[in-house]
Design a protein around this motif. Structure first.
Motif, PDB file in Angstrom:
ATOM      1  N   ALA A 102       0.832  -1.207   0.000  1.00  0.00           N
ATOM      2  CA  ALA A 102       0.000   0.000   0.000  1.00  0.00           C
ATOM      3  C   ALA A 102       0.865   1.254   0.000  1.00  0.00           C
ATOM      4  O   ALA A 102       0.569   2.228  -0.708  1.00  0.00           O
ATOM      5  CB  ALA A 102      -0.943  -0.005   1.199  1.00  0.00           C
ATOM      6  N   ALA A 103       1.942   1.251   0.778  1.00  0.00           N
ATOM      7  CA  ALA A 103       2.841   2.405   0.812  1.00  0.00           C
ATOM      8  C   ALA A 103       3.496   2.624  -0.547  1.00  0.00           C
ATOM      9  O   ALA A 103       3.627   3.762  -1.018  1.00  0.00           O
ATOM     10  CB  ALA A 103       3.898   2.206   1.894  1.00  0.00           C
ATOM     11  N   GLN A 126       2.258   1.739  -3.483  1.00  0.00           N
ATOM     12  CA  GLN A 126       1.222   2.246  -4.392  1.00  0.00           C
ATOM     13  C   GLN A 126       0.963   3.730  -4.144  1.00  0.00           C
ATOM     14  O   GLN A 126       0.806   4.507  -5.092  1.00  0.00           O
ATOM     15  CB  GLN A 126      -0.064   1.443  -4.234  1.00  0.00           C
ATOM     16  CG  GLN A 126       0.023   0.049  -4.784  1.00  0.00           C
ATOM     17  CD  GLN A 126      -1.221  -0.774  -4.475  1.00  0.00           C
ATOM     18  OE1 GLN A 126      -1.956  -0.492  -3.530  1.00  0.00           O
ATOM     19  NE2 GLN A 126      -1.435  -1.809  -5.265  1.00  0.00           N
ATOM     20  N   ASN A 127       0.910   4.124  -2.880  1.00  0.00           N
ATOM     21  CA  ASN A 127       0.681   5.540  -2.564  1.00  0.00           C
ATOM     22  C   ASN A 127       1.833   6.407  -3.045  1.00  0.00           C
ATOM     23  O   ASN A 127       1.609   7.505  -3.569  1.00  0.00           O
ATOM     24  CB  ASN A 127       0.465   5.724  -1.059  1.00  0.00           C
ATOM     25  CG  ASN A 127      -0.876   5.184  -0.607  1.00  0.00           C
ATOM     26  OD1 ASN A 127      -1.802   5.036  -1.401  1.00  0.00           O
ATOM     27  ND2 ASN A 127      -0.988   4.898   0.677  1.00  0.00           N
ATOM     28  N   ALA A 128       3.050   5.941  -2.880  1.00  0.00           N
ATOM     29  CA  ALA A 128       4.206   6.694  -3.358  1.00  0.00           C
ATOM     30  C   ALA A 128       4.166   6.829  -4.885  1.00  0.00           C
ATOM     31  O   ALA A 128       4.444   7.903  -5.434  1.00  0.00           O
ATOM     32  CB  ALA A 128       5.509   6.022  -2.925  1.00  0.00           C
ATOM     33  N   TYR A 129       3.798   5.747  -5.563  1.00  0.00           N
ATOM     34  CA  TYR A 129       3.688   5.791  -7.020  1.00  0.00           C
ATOM     35  C   TYR A 129       2.641   6.817  -7.453  1.00  0.00           C
ATOM     36  O   TYR A 129       2.878   7.621  -8.352  1.00  0.00           O
ATOM     37  CB  TYR A 129       3.336   4.408  -7.564  1.00  0.00           C
ATOM     38  CG  TYR A 129       2.985   4.422  -9.034  1.00  0.00           C
ATOM     39  CD1 TYR A 129       3.983   4.524  -9.996  1.00  0.00           C
ATOM     40  CD2 TYR A 129       1.662   4.367  -9.454  1.00  0.00           C
ATOM     41  CE1 TYR A 129       3.674   4.558 -11.345  1.00  0.00           C
ATOM     42  CE2 TYR A 129       1.342   4.402 -10.797  1.00  0.00           C
ATOM     43  CZ  TYR A 129       2.345   4.495 -11.733  1.00  0.00           C
ATOM     44  OH  TYR A 129       2.030   4.544 -13.064  1.00  0.00           O
ATOM     45  N   ARG A 130       1.464   6.790  -6.794  1.00  0.00           N
ATOM     46  CA  ARG A 130       0.399   7.753  -7.154  1.00  0.00           C
ATOM     47  C   ARG A 130       0.851   9.187  -6.903  1.00  0.00           C
ATOM     48  O   ARG A 130       0.549  10.088  -7.689  1.00  0.00           O
ATOM     49  CB  ARG A 130      -0.867   7.447  -6.358  1.00  0.00           C
ATOM     50  CG  ARG A 130      -1.580   6.221  -6.856  1.00  0.00           C
ATOM     51  CD  ARG A 130      -2.957   6.085  -6.192  1.00  0.00           C
ATOM     52  NE  ARG A 130      -3.455   4.758  -6.421  1.00  0.00           N
ATOM     53  CZ  ARG A 130      -3.594   3.832  -5.480  1.00  0.00           C
ATOM     54  NH1 ARG A 130      -3.290   4.108  -4.232  1.00  0.00           N
ATOM     55  NH2 ARG A 130      -4.036   2.642  -5.769  1.00  0.00           N
ATOM     56  N   TYR A 131       1.563   9.420  -5.803  1.00  0.00           N
ATOM     57  CA  TYR A 131       2.058  10.757  -5.489  1.00  0.00           C
ATOM     58  C   TYR A 131       2.984  11.256  -6.583  1.00  0.00           C
ATOM     59  O   TYR A 131       2.825  12.363  -7.089  1.00  0.00           O
ATOM     60  CB  TYR A 131       2.784  10.750  -4.138  1.00  0.00           C
ATOM     61  CG  TYR A 131       3.523  12.037  -3.869  1.00  0.00           C
ATOM     62  CD1 TYR A 131       2.834  13.173  -3.454  1.00  0.00           C
ATOM     63  CD2 TYR A 131       4.905  12.134  -4.046  1.00  0.00           C
ATOM     64  CE1 TYR A 131       3.504  14.360  -3.223  1.00  0.00           C
ATOM     65  CE2 TYR A 131       5.580  13.307  -3.817  1.00  0.00           C
ATOM     66  CZ  TYR A 131       4.881  14.422  -3.402  1.00  0.00           C
ATOM     67  OH  TYR A 131       5.552  15.599  -3.190  1.00  0.00           O
ATOM     68  N   ASN A 181       1.060  11.891  -9.857  1.00  0.00           N
ATOM     69  CA  ASN A 181       0.300  13.146  -9.810  1.00  0.00           C
ATOM     70  C   ASN A 181       1.228  14.348  -9.878  1.00  0.00           C
ATOM     71  O   ASN A 181       0.907  15.354 -10.536  1.00  0.00           O
ATOM     72  CB  ASN A 181      -0.559  13.213  -8.539  1.00  0.00           C
ATOM     73  CG  ASN A 181      -1.698  12.216  -8.575  1.00  0.00           C
ATOM     74  OD1 ASN A 181      -2.121  11.778  -9.643  1.00  0.00           O
ATOM     75  ND2 ASN A 181      -2.200  11.855  -7.400  1.00  0.00           N
TER      76      ASN A 181
END
Length: 116
Positions: A93-94, A96-101, A104
């Motif tokens: 999850a971390a 994936q969140n870093a990738y999305r950040y 964006n």
């Protein structure tokens, strides 16, 4: 992986739980059968993870049913497996969140032109 390919840690779990290797293998086969029934698969991480989880639960149930003549209880191993699974999911999850950040941020710096 089929039921004949038991994990190499099986004898260690059997010793820690105070059961024979033969019983551990029998319980492993039961766990694999249940995992196959529940997932509809015979391979993959979801199938294997469920098989190990079911095996540890079945072993704990089996040890709980057996009369205990020693003073030290058999260790509960399923909590360790579940904790390790949760930790790996948190790591995913971390990531994936870093990738999305970063995605964006990159799109904010270099916006793509919309096709007309």
């Amino acid at each position: 992986m089929n039921s004949m390919n038991a994990p190499k840690i099986l004898p260690w779990i059997a010793r820690k739980a105070g059961i024979s290797d033969e019983l551990a293998l029998k319980l492993w086969r039961r766990a694999v059968s249940e995992a196959e029934y529940l997932t509809g698969k015979t391979e993959g991480s979801a199938y294997y993870g469920l098989a190990v989880d079911r095996f540890l639960t079945i072993v704990e149930d089996e040890v709980g049913k057996a009369p205990s003549y020693n003073l030290t209880p058999a260790p509960q191993l399923s909590w360790m497996w579940r904790h390790q699974t949760r930790m790996s999911l948190l790591s995913l999850a971390a990531t994936q969140n870093a990738y999305r950040y970063w995605q964006n941020t990159w799109e904010g710096i270099y916006p793509q032109k919309k096709a007309a």
